[in-house]
Enzyme design. Structure first.
Site, PDB file in Angstrom:
ATOM      1  CE  LYS A  14      -1.900  -1.972   3.459  1.00 17.12           C
ATOM      2  NZ  LYS A  14      -1.604  -3.395   3.498  1.00 17.12           N
ATOM      3  CB  ILE A  15       3.307   2.577   2.421  1.00 19.58           C
ATOM      4  CG1 ILE A  15       2.474   2.466   3.517  1.00 19.58           C
ATOM      5  CG2 ILE A  15       4.268   3.765   2.626  1.00 19.58           C
ATOM      6  CD1 ILE A  15       2.979   2.317   5.012  1.00 19.58           C
ATOM      7  CB  THR A  17       9.204   5.744   5.964  1.00 18.86           C
ATOM      8  OG1 THR A  17       8.918   5.262   4.773  1.00 18.86           O
ATOM      9  CG2 THR A  17       9.885   7.217   5.754  1.00 18.86           C
ATOM     10  CB  SER A  18       9.742   0.181   6.254  1.00 19.35           C
ATOM     11  OG  SER A  18       9.079   0.611   5.109  1.00 19.35           O
ATOM     12  NE  ARG A  19       7.302  -1.731  12.181  1.00 21.47           N
ATOM     13  CZ  ARG A  19       6.555  -0.779  11.942  1.00 21.47           C
ATOM     14  NH1 ARG A  19       6.885   0.106  11.522  1.00 21.47           N
ATOM     15  NH2 ARG A  19       5.162  -0.993  12.290  1.00 21.47           N
ATOM     16  CG  ASP A  22       9.272   8.207  10.366  1.00 22.37           C
ATOM     17  OD1 ASP A  22       9.549   9.456  11.204  1.00 22.37           O
ATOM     18  OD2 ASP A  22       8.392   7.569  10.529  1.00 22.37           O
ATOM     19  CD  GLU A  51      11.489   2.937  16.148  1.00 22.62           C
ATOM     20  OE1 GLU A  51      11.853   3.113  14.989  1.00 22.62           O
ATOM     21  OE2 GLU A  51      10.198   3.001  16.050  1.00 22.62           O
ATOM     22  CG  HIS A 101       8.006   5.113  14.112  1.00 24.31           C
ATOM     23  ND1 HIS A 101       8.389   3.709  14.336  1.00 24.31           N
ATOM     24  CD2 HIS A 101       7.073   5.045  13.370  1.00 24.31           C
ATOM     25  CE1 HIS A 101       7.583   3.019  13.737  1.00 24.31           C
ATOM     26  NE2 HIS A 101       6.803   3.603  13.055  1.00 24.31           N
ATOM     27  CD  GLN A 102       7.577  13.932  12.402  1.00 23.78           C
ATOM     28  OE1 GLN A 102       8.637  13.943  13.193  1.00 23.78           O
ATOM     29  NE2 GLN A 102       6.851  14.847  11.715  1.00 23.78           N
ATOM     30  CB  ALA A 103       5.914   8.143   8.536  1.00 22.11           C
ATOM     31  CG  PHE A 104       1.938   7.223  12.704  1.00 20.65           C
ATOM     32  CD1 PHE A 104       3.210   7.195  13.469  1.00 20.65           C
ATOM     33  CD2 PHE A 104       0.642   7.298  13.645  1.00 20.65           C
ATOM     34  CE1 PHE A 104       3.451   7.675  14.455  1.00 20.65           C
ATOM     35  CE2 PHE A 104       0.949   7.816  14.781  1.00 20.65           C
ATOM     36  CZ  PHE A 104       2.316   7.789  15.279  1.00 20.65           C
TER      37      PHE A 104
HETATM   38  P1  NAD Z   1       1.974  -3.936   2.758  1.00 17.61           P
HETATM   39  O1  NAD Z   1       1.871  -5.227   3.623  1.00 17.61           O
HETATM   40  O2  NAD Z   1       0.922  -3.349   1.949  1.00 17.61           O
HETATM   41  O3  NAD Z   1       3.269  -4.085   1.890  1.00 17.61           O
HETATM   42  C1  NAD Z   1       4.399  -4.637   2.101  1.00 17.61           C
HETATM   43  C2  NAD Z   1       5.101  -5.103   0.759  1.00 17.61           C
HETATM   44  O4  NAD Z   1       6.168  -5.465   0.839  1.00 17.61           O
HETATM   45  C3  NAD Z   1       4.135  -6.276   0.117  1.00 17.61           C
HETATM   46  O5  NAD Z   1       3.726  -6.000  -1.297  1.00 17.61           O
HETATM   47  C4  NAD Z   1       5.095  -7.550   0.392  1.00 17.61           C
HETATM   48  O6  NAD Z   1       4.988  -8.398  -0.813  1.00 17.61           O
HETATM   49  C5  NAD Z   1       6.402  -6.632   0.140  1.00 17.61           C
HETATM   50  N1  NAD Z   1       7.462  -7.400   0.593  1.00 17.61           N
HETATM   51  C6  NAD Z   1       7.493  -8.605   1.375  1.00 17.61           C
HETATM   52  N2  NAD Z   1       8.732  -9.162   1.586  1.00 17.61           N
HETATM   53  C7  NAD Z   1       9.650  -8.246   0.914  1.00 17.61           C
HETATM   54  C8  NAD Z   1      10.914  -8.283   0.220  1.00 17.61           C
HETATM   55  N3  NAD Z   1      11.860  -9.257   0.767  1.00 17.61           N
HETATM   56  N4  NAD Z   1      11.434  -7.527  -0.535  1.00 17.61           N
HETATM   57  C9  NAD Z   1      10.629  -6.447  -1.092  1.00 17.61           C
HETATM   58  N5  NAD Z   1       9.579  -6.594  -0.804  1.00 17.61           N
HETATM   59  C10 NAD Z   1       8.911  -7.351   0.045  1.00 17.61           C
HETATM   60  O7  NAD Z   1       2.706  -2.922   3.749  1.00 17.61           O
HETATM   61  P2  NAD Z   1       2.539  -1.356   3.997  1.00 17.61           P
HETATM   62  O8  NAD Z   1       1.287  -1.058   4.831  1.00 17.61           O
HETATM   63  O9  NAD Z   1       2.755  -0.775   2.617  1.00 17.61           O
HETATM   64  O10 NAD Z   1       3.812  -0.934   5.116  1.00 17.61           O
HETATM   65  C11 NAD Z   1       4.929  -1.076   4.528  1.00 17.61           C
HETATM   66  C12 NAD Z   1       5.979  -0.607   5.705  1.00 17.61           C
HETATM   67  O11 NAD Z   1       5.738   0.543   6.283  1.00 17.61           O
HETATM   68  C13 NAD Z   1       5.739  -1.690   6.872  1.00 17.61           C
HETATM   69  O12 NAD Z   1       7.189  -2.237   7.429  1.00 17.61           O
HETATM   70  C14 NAD Z   1       5.255  -1.016   7.891  1.00 17.61           C
HETATM   71  O13 NAD Z   1       5.854  -1.532   9.315  1.00 17.61           O
HETATM   72  C15 NAD Z   1       5.806   0.557   7.786  1.00 17.61           C
HETATM   73  N6  NAD Z   1       5.085   1.492   8.384  1.00 17.61           N
HETATM   74  C16 NAD Z   1       5.600   2.660   8.896  1.00 17.61           C
HETATM   75  C17 NAD Z   1       5.121   3.577   9.312  1.00 17.61           C
HETATM   76  C18 NAD Z   1       5.691   4.881  10.019  1.00 17.61           C
HETATM   77  O14 NAD Z   1       4.958   5.698  10.659  1.00 17.61           O
HETATM   78  N7  NAD Z   1       6.901   5.188   9.831  1.00 17.61           N
HETATM   79  C19 NAD Z   1       3.579   3.683   9.580  1.00 17.61           C
HETATM   80  C20 NAD Z   1       2.815   2.544   8.755  1.00 17.61           C
HETATM   81  C21 NAD Z   1       3.697   1.392   8.400  1.00 17.61           C
END
Ligand code: NAD
Length: 334
Positions: A157-158, A236-238, A262, A267, A299-302
């Site tokens: 999604k992101i 901005t993921s983990r 982020d 953290e 960690h403020q992206a959300f």
């Molecule tokens: P999502 O589940 O919609 O998408 C994740 C994608 O990653 C999927 O398409 C999956 O197939 C793919 N994937 C899995 N393993 C992979 C790999 N080894 N290489 C490449 N792609 C791979 O998730 P999302 O909602 O888009 O969230 C993405 C990330 O953003 C997550 O890590 C989530 O924790 C993080 N996040 C961060 C914040 C923030 O405030 N910073 C807020 C929400 C989510």
């Protein structure tokens, strides 16, 4: 509603959660804690059927066992990622785990681009100068995004939102995902490529994949070294997707143009808190902050009105459904 203990809550969490609930329920049955939920603090959930937690609470097997012992039957995550919960242990203990699978991918995608833009055009440094009436432009040269190659790792999604924003800037977007979305890619002129190609070709590499044992330290000394010279990395993921020690070493060599984060692998206990009066104990984070080409947010992206509203709506609906198990679609993890 049954009694609920909330952990790692800040004023904005409480405001949005209370707004989404019937006030009389919340006032009588909700207990908000500012500290995080860990095995050490789990006893404070006594009397609650559910706990509500965020990204830096730590629900390992010991914590979950203590929760189950005091009668907790439901863990409601008010976030999408669930790497902080031992799901097999929760399943064994009969504790249901729900999350908010999607709230606003735009919030995170827009913050990703905001971080990159600020770092590239040195907005944070310019702002500090102007506040001191220093209007010099020396050292503030950036680059056009137009025409640059952006590598998106993870087109969920992101990642898809982020890719589309970069397409709007006129960037060439390449992507890697083990489960490609070919129709979306064709529509948006995004080309899938191998991860190694992304490393070699991307001027900007942006991470949008979940943290799992397989993706832990995906960016390490080897993969960071294979990134294009002068490239920018955005995470901005983990935090644990990037090996911080290796990142610091490569930043010292000037191989990367810039790094926008982020999230940070250590953290927990640092982000979301004010450490300004007693300093930072974490030497690696201090070192990262000291690089002029590193920009970090906590960690403020959300953190947008829309995302907080949706997180609260889904979390409260799941807490209210708890006793019947009628969770909202797609929210139940185990
Ligand atoms: P999502 O589940 O919609 O998408 C994740 C994608 O990653 C999927 O398409 C999956 O197939 C793919 N994937 C899995 N393993 C992979 C790999 N080894 N290489 C490449 N792609 C791979 O998730 P999302 O909602 O888009 O969230 C993405 C990330 O953003 C997550 O890590 C989530 O924790 C993080 N996040 C961060 C914040 C923030 O405030 N910073 C807020 C929400 C989510």
């Amino acid at each position: 509603m049954t009694a609920v203990s909330f952990y790692d809550t800040k004023p904005y969490d409480r405001e949005y959660l209370l707004h989404a609930a019937a006030p009389e329920d919340a006032a009588a049955n909700w207990h908000f804690h500012e500290f995080r939920l860990t095995a050490e603090t789990a006893a404070t959930a006594a009397g609650s059927r559910a706990v509500c937690v965020f990204v830096n609470d730590r629900l390992d097997r010991e914590c979950l066992r203590k929760l189950a012992d005091v009668g907790v039957r439901h863990v409601a995550l008010r976030c999408a990622g669930f790497n902080q919960v031992d799901l097999p242990a929760a399943r064994e203990l009969g504790v249901a785990v729900t999350r908010v699978p999607a709230y606003s991918p735009h919030a995170v995608a827009e913050h990703t681009v905001a971080l990159l833009m600020a770092l590239n055009r040195k907005i944070h440094r310019a702002h500090n100068r102007v506040r001191e009436f220093n209007f010099s432009l020396a050292g503030l040269v950036g680059f056009d995004l137009h025409g640059k190659t952006v590598g998106i790792v993870g087109t969920g999604k992101i990642g898809r939102c982020t890719a589309q924003i970069f397409r709007g800037f006129g960037c060439e977007v390449i992507a890697y995902d083990p489960f490609p979305q070919n129709e979306w890619a064709n529509e948006n002129k995004v080309a899938y490529a191998a991860f190694e190609d992304l490393l070699a070709r991307s001027d900007i590499l942006s991470l949008h994949l979940p943290l799992t044992p397989e993706t832990n330290h995906l960016l390490n000394a080897g993969t960071l070294g294979r990134m294009k010279r002068g490239a920018y990395l955005v995470n901005t993921s983990r935090g644990r997707l990037v090996d911080t020690h290796a990142l610091i070493q490569i930043l010292k060599t000037d191989h990367l143009g810039g790094v926008a984060l982020d999230v940070y692998e250590e953290e927990e206990g640092i982000f979301f808190e004010d450490h300004s009066s007693h300093g930072l104990q974490d030497d690696e984070l201090s070192r990262l902050i000291s690089f002029p080409n590193v920009l970090i947010t906590s960690h403020q992206a959300f953190l947008t009105h829309e995302a907080l509203t949706e997180i609260a709506r889904v979390t409260v609906a799941n807490l209210q459904a708890g006793p019947s198990g009628a969770w909202l679609d797609g929210t139940l993890l185990t």
